[in-house]
Scaffold this active site. Structure first.
Site, PDB file in Angstrom:
ATOM      1  N   LYS A  16       2.422   9.977   3.549  1.00 44.07           N
ATOM      2  CA  LYS A  16       3.365   9.865   4.094  1.00 44.07           C
ATOM      3  C   LYS A  16       5.006   8.360   3.307  1.00 44.07           C
ATOM      4  CE  LYS A  16       0.923   6.674   6.715  1.00 44.07           C
ATOM      5  NZ  LYS A  16      -0.510   7.026   6.472  1.00 44.07           N
ATOM      6  N   ARG A  92      -0.333   2.556  14.792  1.00 40.81           N
ATOM      7  CA  ARG A  92      -2.047   2.973  14.275  1.00 40.81           C
ATOM      8  C   ARG A  92      -3.135   3.063  14.968  1.00 40.81           C
ATOM      9  NH1 ARG A  92      -0.925   0.784   8.334  1.00 40.81           N
ATOM     10  NH2 ARG A  92      -2.430   3.072   6.961  1.00 40.81           N
ATOM     11  N   ARG A 131      -4.626   6.101  -7.227  1.00 40.12           N
ATOM     12  CA  ARG A 131      -3.860   5.106  -7.149  1.00 40.12           C
ATOM     13  C   ARG A 131      -2.872   4.187  -7.592  1.00 40.12           C
ATOM     14  NH1 ARG A 131      -0.828   5.149  -0.470  1.00 40.12           N
ATOM     15  NH2 ARG A 131      -2.314   2.897  -1.146  1.00 40.12           N
ATOM     16  N   ARG A 164      -3.660  -1.584  -5.760  1.00 42.08           N
ATOM     17  CA  ARG A 164      -4.033  -2.002  -5.039  1.00 42.08           C
ATOM     18  C   ARG A 164      -5.078  -2.715  -4.886  1.00 42.08           C
ATOM     19  NH1 ARG A 164      -0.140   0.812   0.003  1.00 42.08           N
ATOM     20  NH2 ARG A 164      -2.477  -0.053   0.900  1.00 42.08           N
ATOM     21  N   ARG A 175     -11.282   2.018   5.118  1.00 49.26           N
ATOM     22  CA  ARG A 175      -9.586   1.990   5.593  1.00 49.26           C
ATOM     23  C   ARG A 175      -9.748   3.198   6.390  1.00 49.26           C
ATOM     24  NH1 ARG A 175      -6.100   1.683   0.424  1.00 49.26           N
ATOM     25  NH2 ARG A 175      -4.567   2.331   1.981  1.00 49.26           N
TER      26      ARG A 175
END
Ligand code: AMP
Length: 176
Positions: A16, A92, A131, A164, A175
């Protein structure tokens, strides 16, 4: 491109944020990521940041009222109303969707486009855990599919790359 208000829906790691950045370059609208806004609050050590940190570190959703109040301030900014926005990571929950409807109605605005990003779970997990972000610029890498030329160093600005804290396997699984 005419001014538009977008919502990008999808799991963490679905792309996104990356697609929002690309589209914002073309349409010059505001990219509003609730995750980025919350991380900025945590970094600044605000009351909201202190409340949100525990939820974020364990991969849970921050309570709806906290996120909705934070977002209302951003959506109400005149430059956002003028340029249009891409909402990335909000809503969400169904309750957040209702709160968004109310907030937009109060501002005399509505949504034009909602995009759902669907990605298989195993691909999401490998994207999240691989990531890496740049400390100095918005560049994002992936040590499996989109490596920087030099390990740990941003190709664009030479900044240090980091992972992160919620992109570890355990937290990423929570998550999802
Ligand atoms: P993201 O950068 O979108 O992956 O979000 C990082 C973290 O911020 C999430 O795991 C949640 O803890 C929190 N967060 C972001 N957006 C929301 C939201 N709409 N509602 C609740 N928590 C959120």
């Amino acid at each position: 491109m005419a001014m538009k208000n977008f919502v990008f829906l999808g799991a963490p790691g679905a792309g996104k944020g990356t697609m929002a950045d690309l589209l914002c370059e073309k349409c010059h609208c505001a990219h509003i990521s609730t995750g980025d806004l919350l991380r900025a609050e945590v970094k600044a050590g605000t009351a909201l940041g202190l409340q949100a940190k525990g939820f974020m570190d364990s991969g849970k959703l921050v309570p709806d009222e906290l996120v909705a109040n934070m977002l209302a301030g951003t959506l109400g900014k005149p430059e956002v109303a003028q340029k249009g926005f891409i909402l990335d990571g909000y809503p969400r929950t169904v309750n957040q969707a209702h709160l968004l409807d109310k907030a937009l109605a109060g501002l005399g605005q509505e949504l034009d486009v909602v995009v759902l990003f669907e990605v298989p779970r195993d691909l999401l997990l490998s994207r999240l855990t691989a990531r890496r972000l740049c400390r100095k610029c918005p560049a994002i890498y992936n040590v499996l599919f989109n490596r920087p030329k030099r390990e740990g160093v941003c190709d664009s600005c030479g900044g240090e790359l980091y992972q992160r804290s919620d992109d570890t396997l355990d937290t990423a699984e929570n998550r999802l």
